[in-house]
Design a protein around this motif. Structure first.
Motif, mmCIF file in Angstrom:
data_model
loop_
_atom_site.group_PDB
_atom_site.id
_atom_site.type_symbol
_atom_site.label_atom_id
_atom_site.label_comp_id
_atom_site.label_asym_id
_atom_site.label_seq_id
_atom_site.Cartn_x
_atom_site.Cartn_y
_atom_site.Cartn_z
ATOM 1 N N GLU A 61 -7.486 -8.082 24.503
ATOM 2 C CA GLU A 61 -7.409 -6.910 25.380
ATOM 3 C C GLU A 61 -7.121 -7.315 26.818
ATOM 4 O OE1 GLU A 61 -10.257 -3.222 26.935
ATOM 5 O OE2 GLU A 61 -10.732 -4.256 25.052
ATOM 6 N N ARG A 62 -7.793 -8.354 27.276
ATOM 7 C CA ARG A 62 -7.615 -8.814 28.650
ATOM 8 C C ARG A 62 -6.195 -9.313 28.879
ATOM 9 N NH1 ARG A 62 -11.914 -11.430 28.664
ATOM 10 N NH2 ARG A 62 -11.095 -13.382 27.815
ATOM 11 N N THR A 63 -5.659 -10.051 27.921
ATOM 12 C CA THR A 63 -4.323 -10.644 28.073
ATOM 13 C C THR A 63 -3.223 -9.586 27.992
ATOM 14 O OG1 THR A 63 -5.173 -12.654 27.011
ATOM 15 C CG2 THR A 63 -2.787 -12.461 27.244
ATOM 16 N N ILE A 64 -3.361 -8.652 27.049
ATOM 17 C CA ILE A 64 -2.376 -7.563 26.974
ATOM 18 C C ILE A 64 -2.409 -6.741 28.256
ATOM 19 C CG2 ILE A 64 -1.769 -5.412 25.803
ATOM 20 C CD1 ILE A 64 -2.693 -6.652 23.198
ATOM 21 N N GLY A 65 -3.621 -6.539 28.772
ATOM 22 C CA GLY A 65 -3.776 -5.758 29.997
ATOM 23 C C GLY A 65 -3.022 -6.355 31.175
ATOM 24 N N MET A 66 -2.873 -7.689 31.178
ATOM 25 C CA MET A 66 -2.153 -8.346 32.269
ATOM 26 C C MET A 66 -0.640 -8.282 32.081
ATOM 27 S SD MET A 66 -4.471 -11.730 33.162
ATOM 28 C CE MET A 66 -4.426 -12.405 31.497
ATOM 29 N N ASN A 67 -0.199 -7.880 30.879
ATOM 30 C CA ASN A 67 1.242 -7.806 30.586
ATOM 31 C C ASN A 67 1.602 -6.452 29.988
ATOM 32 O OD1 ASN A 67 2.125 -10.882 30.846
ATOM 33 N ND2 ASN A 67 0.191 -10.851 29.746
ATOM 34 N N ARG A 68 0.885 -5.415 30.400
ATOM 35 C CA ARG A 68 1.016 -4.116 29.737
ATOM 36 C C ARG A 68 2.355 -3.436 29.976
ATOM 37 N NH1 ARG A 68 -3.891 -0.808 32.046
ATOM 38 N NH2 ARG A 68 -3.024 0.770 30.650
ATOM 39 N N GLN A 69 3.156 -3.988 30.868
ATOM 40 C CA GLN A 69 4.488 -3.425 31.095
ATOM 41 C C GLN A 69 5.455 -3.825 29.982
ATOM 42 O OE1 GLN A 69 3.276 -6.034 32.622
ATOM 43 N NE2 GLN A 69 4.859 -7.569 32.949
ATOM 44 N N LEU A 70 5.074 -4.796 29.155
ATOM 45 C CA LEU A 70 5.937 -5.297 28.081
ATOM 46 C C LEU A 70 5.529 -4.710 26.735
ATOM 47 C CD1 LEU A 70 5.969 -9.099 29.031
ATOM 48 C CD2 LEU A 70 7.740 -7.398 29.546
ATOM 49 N N PRO A 71 6.501 -4.448 25.851
ATOM 50 C CA PRO A 71 6.141 -4.056 24.479
ATOM 51 C C PRO A 71 5.275 -5.142 23.844
ATOM 52 C CG PRO A 71 8.481 -3.689 24.878
ATOM 53 C CD PRO A 71 7.966 -4.460 26.054
ATOM 54 N N VAL A 72 4.351 -4.725 22.984
ATOM 55 C CA VAL A 72 3.396 -5.651 22.370
ATOM 56 C C VAL A 72 3.775 -5.920 20.916
ATOM 57 C CG1 VAL A 72 0.999 -5.946 21.635
ATOM 58 C CG2 VAL A 72 1.506 -4.966 23.884
ATOM 59 N N ILE A 73 3.855 -7.199 20.565
ATOM 60 C CA ILE A 73 4.081 -7.613 19.174
ATOM 61 C C ILE A 73 2.883 -8.454 18.741
ATOM 62 C CG2 ILE A 73 5.569 -8.900 17.597
ATOM 63 C CD1 ILE A 73 7.889 -8.338 19.567
ATOM 64 N N ILE A 74 2.184 -7.976 17.742
ATOM 65 C CA ILE A 74 0.966 -8.642 17.269
ATOM 66 C C ILE A 74 1.239 -9.367 15.957
ATOM 67 C CG2 ILE A 74 -1.404 -8.336 16.470
ATOM 68 C CD1 ILE A 74 -1.232 -7.690 19.366
ATOM 69 N N MET A 75 0.854 -10.637 15.899
ATOM 70 C CA MET A 75 0.864 -11.383 14.645
ATOM 71 C C MET A 75 -0.596 -11.481 14.193
ATOM 72 S SD MET A 75 2.130 -13.169 12.157
ATOM 73 C CE MET A 75 3.853 -13.291 12.615
ATOM 74 N N ALA A 76 -0.985 -10.607 13.272
ATOM 75 C CA ALA A 76 -2.372 -10.558 12.813
ATOM 76 C C ALA A 76 -2.561 -11.446 11.593
ATOM 77 C CB ALA A 76 -2.756 -9.119 12.481
ATOM 78 N N ASN A 77 -3.656 -12.175 11.565
ATOM 79 C CA ASN A 77 -3.963 -13.049 10.437
ATOM 80 C C ASN A 77 -4.845 -12.334 9.428
ATOM 81 O OD1 ASN A 77 -2.699 -15.547 11.334
ATOM 82 N ND2 ASN A 77 -4.255 -15.567 12.932
ATOM 83 N N ILE A 78 -4.379 -12.230 8.199
ATOM 84 C CA ILE A 78 -5.218 -11.698 7.125
ATOM 85 C C ILE A 78 -5.547 -12.871 6.221
ATOM 86 C CG2 ILE A 78 -5.458 -9.848 5.425
ATOM 87 C CD1 ILE A 78 -4.831 -8.940 8.332
#
Length: 347
Positions: free
Chosen positions: A149-166
């Motif tokens: 959350e903290r890291t996305i918040g610092m780059n929130r102007q960019l689209p977010v791509i998440i690589m989630a581990n299952i």
């Protein structure tokens, strides 16, 4: 073959049998029996191109491949009319495809993945030239949601791509996609893509209770699994399932093969879909559930037995991976135990 060459093959077979009997550290099933399919090895089965589009090359298993993809689309709760996929060479190719789609949708997107992510993801990101940020992992291997959350918040102007581990490589930790989506909503992120790397756990997470938050209904845009792990196959393979609406953005016609270019590789193994189809039909949903529960029971038994002899074993909830302090090199080599950061595991 000459007598000398025949000896080489016999020695190789003996070596393979010996090592197959002993390996414990890698998530590969070895209890399969595909003898009924031996006749198909006489033919050059190639599912080149899109499995849903007929090709001028007809020696393949496209119809069965579609059934396999449909099976997983349903299991992963994809929207009935908005799914597509194919049988890959393994989980790494499935992850590459998910990232490829994400990049085409959001060329300026930033990729976020935890430090526990499989090594192939970094390679895929390098191949695709995608900017990325590594997020801390919790002690059990799950992504650190506060750091995310903290890291996305610092780059929130960019689209977010998440690589989630299952199911992370070492501890089989699962990232909670519902919790990740909550973070994106809190930060008012409108443009995002979530890929679920379910190489191991994704193949059976839909079969257990409580059901982990990992699939399309939970917010995933694509899911990749391995076929040679939980299901079992004589050759590495996998399945990637994506939203058809996203796949349509990258499809292009190829007159040479009479199909459309939507997959990573051109020629694709036509035998792998056959093995997966056979396993699905032979076991059925009830058989697969029993298989998953049996694997969990064996993992619990292994954890308890290791603790009884003084080894500090542990595992994540509903995981078939048992972790313990790294053992002597001789033991690790004999049983092919994967080790990292002072820990080993059996699966």
């Amino acid at each position: 073959l000459s007598p000398d060459h025949d000896v080489i093959l016999q020695e190789l077979l003996a070596d393979v049998k010996k090592h197959a009997d002993l390996f414990l550290g890698y998530p590969v099933s070895k209890d399969f029996d595909y003898q009924e399919l031996l006749e198909f090895l006489k033919f050059p089965m190639n599912n080149l191109g899109d499995p849903f589009v007929p090709s001028t090359y007809a020696v393949g298993s496209r119809k069965l491949e579609i059934e396999v993809v449909e099976f997983f689309a349903r299991m992963f709760r994809a929207e009935p009319d908005n799914w597509w996929g194919y049988v890959t060479n393994g989980g790494s190719e499935g992850n590459l495809y998910g990232l490829y789609l994400a990049r085409e949708l959001y060329p300026k997107g930033m990729v976020y993945y935890s430090e526990s992510t499989h090594y192939s993801v970094q390679k895929n990101l390098h191949l695709l030239n995608m900017p990325n940020i590594t997020i801390s992992a919790q002690q059990n291997g799950e992504i650190d949601y506060e750091d995310l959350e903290r890291t996305i918040g610092m780059n929130r102007q960019l689209p977010v791509i998440i690589m989630a581990n299952i199911g992370t490589t070492m501890t089989e930790a699962r990232d909670d996609i519902r919790q990740i989506k909550t973070i994106l909503k809190k930060l008012a992120v409108k443009h995002y893509y979530i890929h679920a790397d379910g190489a191991l756990s994704g193949s059976y997470s839909a079969l257990i209770e409580p059901r982990p938050a990992f699939d399309f209904a939970d917010g995933a845009d694509s899911i990749a699994i391995s076929g040679h792990k939980f299901f079992g196959s004589p050759m590495p393979c996998g399945v990637v399932v994506v939203k058809k609406s996203n796949r349509d953005r990258i499809a292009r016609a190829v007159s040479y093969i009479g199909s459309i270019d939507t997959t990573i590789s051109g020629s694709r193994n036509g035998h792998s879909p056959l093995f997966l189809w056979y396993a699905i039909k032979k076991l059925g949903m009830d058989g697969l559930k029993k298989r998953a529960l049996h694997a969990l029971d064996v993992a619990q038994y292994a954890e308890e037995q290791l603790k009884q002899v003084g080894i500090s074993a542990w595992r994540n909830p509903n995981a078939i991976t048992v972790n313990f302090p790294e053992l002597d090199e001789v033991i690790c080599k004999r049983y092919q135990l994967a080790s990292e950061g002072g820990w080993s595991h059996i699966i």
